[in-house]
Design a protein around this motif. Structure first.
Motif, PDB file in Angstrom:
ATOM      1  N   ILE B 134       0.845  -1.203   0.000  1.00  0.00           N
ATOM      2  CA  ILE B 134       0.000   0.000   0.000  1.00  0.00           C
ATOM      3  C   ILE B 134       0.875   1.246   0.000  1.00  0.00           C
ATOM      4  CG2 ILE B 134      -1.590   1.355   1.410  1.00  0.00           C
ATOM      5  CD1 ILE B 134      -3.049  -0.767   0.147  1.00  0.00           C
ATOM      6  N   GLU B 135       1.892   1.173   0.801  1.00  0.00           N
ATOM      7  CA  GLU B 135       2.815   2.299   0.911  1.00  0.00           C
ATOM      8  C   GLU B 135       3.422   2.617  -0.448  1.00  0.00           C
ATOM      9  OE1 GLU B 135       6.680   2.918   3.631  1.00  0.00           O
ATOM     10  OE2 GLU B 135       5.175   1.522   4.428  1.00  0.00           O
ATOM     11  N   GLN B 136       3.901   1.587  -1.114  1.00  0.00           N
ATOM     12  CA  GLN B 136       4.523   1.769  -2.414  1.00  0.00           C
ATOM     13  C   GLN B 136       3.525   2.312  -3.422  1.00  0.00           C
ATOM     14  OE1 GLN B 136       7.633   1.407  -3.190  1.00  0.00           O
ATOM     15  NE2 GLN B 136       8.333   0.527  -1.247  1.00  0.00           N
ATOM     16  N   ALA B 137       2.319   1.791  -3.370  1.00  0.00           N
ATOM     17  CA  ALA B 137       1.313   2.254  -4.321  1.00  0.00           C
ATOM     18  C   ALA B 137       0.971   3.718  -4.065  1.00  0.00           C
ATOM     19  CB  ALA B 137       0.065   1.381  -4.226  1.00  0.00           C
ATOM     20  N   ASP B 138       0.887   4.066  -2.798  1.00  0.00           N
ATOM     21  CA  ASP B 138       0.618   5.470  -2.463  1.00  0.00           C
ATOM     22  C   ASP B 138       1.728   6.365  -3.006  1.00  0.00           C
ATOM     23  OD1 ASP B 138      -0.942   5.114   0.853  1.00  0.00           O
ATOM     24  OD2 ASP B 138      -1.721   4.969  -1.197  1.00  0.00           O
ATOM     25  N   LEU B 139       2.930   5.888  -2.855  1.00  0.00           N
ATOM     26  CA  LEU B 139       4.095   6.622  -3.352  1.00  0.00           C
ATOM     27  C   LEU B 139       3.995   6.834  -4.840  1.00  0.00           C
ATOM     28  CD1 LEU B 139       6.595   7.677  -1.976  1.00  0.00           C
ATOM     29  CD2 LEU B 139       7.773   5.581  -2.557  1.00  0.00           C
ATOM     30  N   GLU B 142       1.587   9.459  -5.637  1.00  0.00           N
ATOM     31  CA  GLU B 142       2.156  10.791  -5.440  1.00  0.00           C
ATOM     32  C   GLU B 142       2.972  11.208  -6.645  1.00  0.00           C
ATOM     33  OE1 GLU B 142       0.790  11.411  -1.531  1.00  0.00           O
ATOM     34  OE2 GLU B 142       1.929  12.775  -2.823  1.00  0.00           O
ATOM     35  N   VAL B 143       3.843  10.313  -7.049  1.00  0.00           N
ATOM     36  CA  VAL B 143       4.749  10.620  -8.151  1.00  0.00           C
ATOM     37  C   VAL B 143       3.980  10.922  -9.413  1.00  0.00           C
ATOM     38  CG1 VAL B 143       6.513   9.646  -9.658  1.00  0.00           C
ATOM     39  CG2 VAL B 143       6.650   9.287  -7.199  1.00  0.00           C
ATOM     40  N   SER B 144       3.029  10.060  -9.704  1.00  0.00           N
ATOM     41  CA  SER B 144       2.319  10.242 -10.964  1.00  0.00           C
ATOM     42  C   SER B 144       1.484  11.510 -10.913  1.00  0.00           C
ATOM     43  CB  SER B 144       1.414   9.043 -11.245  1.00  0.00           C
ATOM     44  OG  SER B 144       0.272   9.101 -10.429  1.00  0.00           O
ATOM     45  N   HIS B 145       0.960  11.771  -9.759  1.00  0.00           N
ATOM     46  CA  HIS B 145       0.164  12.982  -9.545  1.00  0.00           C
ATOM     47  C   HIS B 145       1.039  14.202  -9.774  1.00  0.00           C
ATOM     48  CE1 HIS B 145      -3.590  14.506  -7.884  1.00  0.00           C
ATOM     49  NE2 HIS B 145      -2.882  15.462  -7.321  1.00  0.00           N
ATOM     50  N   HIS B 146       2.182  14.094  -9.142  1.00  0.00           N
ATOM     51  CA  HIS B 146       3.180  15.168  -9.250  1.00  0.00           C
ATOM     52  C   HIS B 146       3.596  15.364 -10.696  1.00  0.00           C
ATOM     53  CE1 HIS B 146       6.728  17.294  -7.367  1.00  0.00           C
ATOM     54  NE2 HIS B 146       7.116  17.166  -8.626  1.00  0.00           N
ATOM     55  N   GLU B 147       3.919  14.258 -11.338  1.00  0.00           N
ATOM     56  CA  GLU B 147       4.387  14.325 -12.716  1.00  0.00           C
ATOM     57  C   GLU B 147       3.339  14.936 -13.617  1.00  0.00           C
ATOM     58  OE1 GLU B 147       7.482  10.594 -13.112  1.00  0.00           O
ATOM     59  OE2 GLU B 147       5.376  10.340 -13.646  1.00  0.00           O
TER      60      GLU B 147
END
Lengths: 820, 183
Positions: B134-139, B142-147
């Motif tokens: 879950i942690e990794q998926a959340d990460l 974030e990244v994709s959102h950010h990107e």
């Protein structure tokens, strides 16, 4: 256009709504905003909007307009979008809508995505809601992923494969190669899901099961894994209250169960590990008990040695004493499953089980009740019944019907004495009388009839119960019936078992009449009491009172009651000479069927099912073997002659009535108070009684024969097999007259040997016209269960040229096909 | 498992996961009836009941009822453990989870459930591994959102959406794991 509000904000806002109407308003407003946003094809906010839609969907509002948007999200490259998109698909789409198929391509691409979390999303969605078409298209991808070394994906692929197999069983084969080394994985997730996959395959296909047993040697592998789990030390990652990976242990035990069922070798191979698990598992917490429970289920299902089985039952016994009611419930359920096979072992825990009857939990009580009934036997009947009757007194209404039936059944099987049996019945009727099943009434009546020496006692107790309470219909019905039958014993104070009560005829009639007028009595009950009153006319001396009552009800609004009263009236007036015979004491009845659907005899509207059930069984031999019977000659009532009479003590006058509802007869009200006249119930009596020959064409191949040919009167028999019952031959007699004068008042009578039964239907007429101008036809049906050679004796009476003629003859030349 | 429902003491649905294909109407009917049945149970009664031809396993945690429908051959006691494991996961993720967490973060609750169960069966028996995933998926989210926020034109466009990044959109900025996705 302002940005759509955030999800959390929406949730917050909606929660402030104070009324349903307010909430609806907010939702509608937001939905409108979302709709327009969708129309604008806004990529940026689509995710947010769909998330809000999902929230509103959970509140119960329609969200179908978001379905396509979910698909667009899934197709997006952003992980955020995909995450919400797939969630939306799982919540809003289902396989009934064609829209879902559009997902297939996206899922296919995502199954091959470079990021494992995207692949994971796709696998999850497919494994959760994939339709058969989707599964067919994508099975190959899933199979590929099942072979990957990435355990994160492998475990998901395994469960996805389970879903594919459930949806499209034919695809099971293609996953077989991939299962080869699944169990050599170290990763528990993969192990767990692999065991689930193997379980699914083995459950679905016996071939697979055999394959895994023999070729793959699955059992040793599983045993090894299980052993490691138990023996290995503390593993923080998988530990639950000191037990290592209970989820995996339980699944392995379940798979072992399937592998060991009906297979000696497999069962033997797992014996040791099962014993180990059963004895070493920590039982202080639910986790340990969950494993023990699964172990017990496995032990009971495979071919385990008896020591192991006893161990299992003892575990269940200990469960019964556990404080945790969940454990008790589970124990009772399991014991119920095993009580048939391991009866003695379960008996040892009988007292604990009986204690569970007092538990507060409804589910536990029900289980305990079912189990208690299963444990009742000849030795413990008295003790058990005491507990069960106590339970019956105090239990919830939802149990009473089942409990009462159970008590009756148990009492019937194991009653130590007749008195005890009657007492038990009385107890049930008085405490749970209104919950007793309808078919209990006739069963009880039959039981009472058969306990001849207890009649006086029974009727006395029933009478006393009636004085107390007339609201419980089954009790009232049984009581009225008994009073009708044994009222004479009641007033004569003959009871031996207990202190006889003093009661007069008038008092008894008061009670019965009270039932007739009471608002509490149902129409059926009223029927019972009227008949009972009628019966007492031959047992009591106050006939006038009874006559009055009966005549009053001749104009009752209740049609049933009215008909009975009218018929009984007729009995008093026109057929008084028959009354004593008809209303005689009922003979001992043999049970025809236990609790089966009864054959209701159509007796000119008389549908007192209690009586119809108590017709003696067919096995009772016709005692008028070779004599001809006294019959009601012809008259206005169609003669339907029974040769098989019940063992009735010499019927005075022995005139039988036509009790079979040939309702097309217009003849006068043939009184048919069935209670007194018992008729054997050959199965064919109920269908199609008509005066027409039932079959006009002869059966293939059975030649007709001449049965009698004398003095110009010729009687020919033609044959037919009755379709539903091959033991029945249908014979049509054709009587013709070659002389120049008619034969009038023609009556044909027949008798058959003991092992047969005969039914004679009404003749077409009773005049045989002269010179073969016509003939009389009449249908005879013969039941020949033992397939013996048919013989018949016939008696002919007619008037010829003014003089009565009578002749007897034997018919022996039946063609073999007619009776074979 | 055929389905899992989470509902409050007032009968409000907080989560519904269906593993069998049913129409919306049927789901609503089942939910309504089952919620009624379970809420009518007294506190001292056992956690299992028979309903239609299913076995229902339920447990109350604070103000939320966790209710699962399992099949005849499933083990009721281990289902209780499954429910407990899910609650533990939620608890670890949200930090002393309460009903409000699940109301406001329902999509997270689903994500966690989907990492724990798949098709009605447990896919991962290690608590740690589920939480890690879950942690990794959340990460990743974030990244994709950010990107995505940066990609089009790299301007202040992003401040409207992201609740964590301030105004300097650099890929190197430290990304905190927050719980406010899609907000």
């Amino acid at each position: 256009m302002p940005a759509p509000i955030r999800l959390r904000e929406l949730i917050r806002t909606i929660r402030t709504a104070r009324t349903q109407a307010e909430e609806r308003e907010m939702i509608q407003k937001e939905c409108a905003a979302i709709r327009s946003s969708f129309r604008e094809e806004d990529n940026t906010y689509r995710c947010r909007n769909v998330a809000k839609l999902l929230y509103m969907h959970m509140l119960g509002y329609p969200a179908h307009f978001g379905q396509l948007e979910c698909l667009k999200l899934i197709a997006s490259q952003k992980f955020t979008d995909k995450r919400i998109g797939y969630l939306g698909a799982m919540l809003l789409l289902d396989e009934r809508q064609d829209v879902h198929l559009l997902m297939t391509n996206c899922i296919k691409n995502d199954l091959n995505h470079s990021t494992q979390y995207v692949q994971g999303l796709a696998l999850c969605t497919l494994g959760c809601m994939g339709s058969s078409e989707m599964c067919r298209d994508l099975a190959g991808e899933v199979e590929k992923l099942l072979k990957t070394s990435n355990s994160y994906l492998r475990k998901k692929a395994a469960l996805c494969a389970v879903h594919v197999i459930r949806k499209v069983p034919e695809l099971m084969e293609m996953f077989l190669p991939a299962t080869k080394n699944l169990l050599s994985e170290k990763n528990h997730g993969v192990l767990h899901t692999s065991v689930v996959l193997l379980t699914e395959m083995c459950e679905r296909s016996p071939d697979m099961l055999t394959h895994f047993r023999k070729n793959e040697k699955l059992v040793p592998q599983l045993v090894r894994i299980l052993k490691n789990l138990i023996m290995s030390g503390y593993s923080p990652e998988h530990d639950v209250s000191g037990i290592s990976d209970p989820f995996l242990q339980v699944r392995i035990l379940r798979l072992l169960r399937i592998l060991g069922k009906s297979d000696d070798d497999s069962s033997e191979a797992m014996n040791d590990i099962l014993a180990q698990v059963a004895t070493n598992t920590e039982t202080s917490k639910n986790v340990g008990n969950a494993i023990l429970y699964e172990t017990v289920l496995t032990i009971m299902d495979i071919k385990s040695e008896s020591g192991l089985r006893v161990l299992a039952i003892n575990i269940l016994g200990r469960f019964l004493l556990n404080n945790d009611k969940n454990i008790r419930y589970v124990a009772l359920t399991s014991l119920l499953k095993t009580v048939q096979t391991d009866h003695n072992a379960v008996q040892r825990h009988r007292s604990t089980i009986v204690d569970c009857l007092k538990d507060l939990d409804v589910s536990i009580k029900r289980r305990a009740m079912e189990l208690s009934f299963a444990l009742v036997n000849g030795n413990n009947i008295r003790g058990m019944m005491k507990e069960l009757l106590y339970f019956l007194d105090s239990c919830d209404p939802e149990f009473k019907a089942d409990c009462a039936s159970g008590v009756f059944l148990a009492a019937e099987k194991y009653a130590p004495s007749k008195r005890w049996h009657i007492d038990t019945i009385m107890r049930v009727l008085t405490t749970a009388g209104s919950y007793v099943r309808d078919d209990s009434v006739p069963n009880l009546i039959q039981l009472i009839t058969n306990s001849v020496e207890m009649h006086a006692y029974t009727v006395q107790r029933l009478y006393k119960a009636l004085l107390d309470d007339i609201s419980q219909q089954p009790l009232v019905q049984v009581a009225s019936w008994c009073i009708g039958e044994y009222g004479d014993l009641l007033v004569s104070g003959q009871c031996e078992e207990e202190e006889p009560i003093q009661v007069t005829e008038d008092e008894v009639l008061d009670v019965l009449e009270g039932l007739l007028v009471s608002n509490l009595s149902t129409p059926v009950t009223r029927g019972y009491s009227l008949t009972a009153i009628m019966k007492l006319s031959t047992r009591f001396s106050s006939v006038n009172r009874i006559k009055k009552v009966v005549s009053i009800y001749g104009s009752s609004i209740d049609v049933e009651l009215q008909q009975r009263a009218v018929e009984y009236n007729a009995l008093f007036k026109k057929y008084d000479h028959m009354r004593p015979a008809l209303l005689e004491r009922m003979p001992i009845m043999e049970k025809t069927a236990t609790n089966g659907p009864t054959e209701i005899v159509q007796t000119n509207g008389e549908t007192e099912s209690s009586d119809s059930k108590h017709m003696p069984s067919i096995a009772q031999p016709a005692n008028q073997a070779n004599d001809l019977l006294d019959l009601l000659g012809g008259h206005d009532v169609g003669p339907v002659i029974q040769t098989a009479l019940p063992t009735k003590p010499a019927s005075a006058g022995g005139e039988l009535l036509d009790l079979l509802g040939d309702l097309s007869l217009s003849g006068g009200p043939a009184p048919s108070p069935t209670p007194s006249v018992t008729i054997s119930q050959p199965p064919f009596l109920l269908d199609g009684l008509s005066s027409q020959p039932l079959f006009n064409d002869t059966a293939a191949g059975i030649p007709p024969m001449t049965a009698y040919n004398k003095n110009g009167l010729k009687i020919e028999f033609t044959f037919e097999r009755s379709n539903p019952n091959p033991n029945i031959s249908v014979i049509t007699i054709h009587a013709s007259n070659t002389t120049e004068a008619d034969m009038t008042d023609f009556v044909f009578q027949a008798a058959v040997p003991k092992t047969f039964q005969l039914q004679l239907l009404s003749p077409s007429s009773n005049v045989v016209p002269a010179l073969n101008q016509g003939n009389i036809t009449q249908v005879i049906r013969v039941l020949n269960p033992q397939k013996q050679q048919l013989r018949m004796r016939i008696k002919l009476t007619y008037t010829y040229k003014g003089a009565p003629v009578q002749d007897l003859a034997e018919v022996n030349n039946f063609p073999p096909q007619s009776w074979q | 498992m055929q389905f899992m429902l989470l509902f409050s003491r007032q009968g409000k649905l907080r989560l519904q996961k269906w593993y069998v294909p049913l129409s919306d109407k049927e789901k609503k009917k089942i939910t309504r009836e089952l919620v009624q049945t379970v809420l009518a149970r007294k506190p001292k009664m056992c956690s299992f009941l028979e309903w239609r031809d299913l076995k229902i396993v339920y447990k109350r945690y604070a103000s939320l009822y966790f209710c699962c429908a399992i099949e005849d051959q499933d083990n009721e006691l281990i289902t209780l453990e499954i429910i407990h494991r899910y609650v533990e996961l939620l608890d670890k993720y949200f930090g002393s989870v309460c009903e409000l967490d699940i109301i406001f973060n329902f999509e997270k609750a689903y994500f966690i459930l989907d990492e724990f169960l798949l098709g009605g069966e447990a896919q991962e028996t290690s608590k740690k591994n589920v939480l890690k995933a879950i942690e990794q998926a959340d990460l990743l989210q974030e990244v994709s959102h950010h990107e995505a926020c940066i990609a089009p034109s790299g301007n202040a466009f992003l401040t409207q959406h992201s609740s964590f990044l301030i105004h300097e959109p650099t890929l190197n900025s430290h990304i905190l794991i927050t719980r406010n996705m899609c907000s």
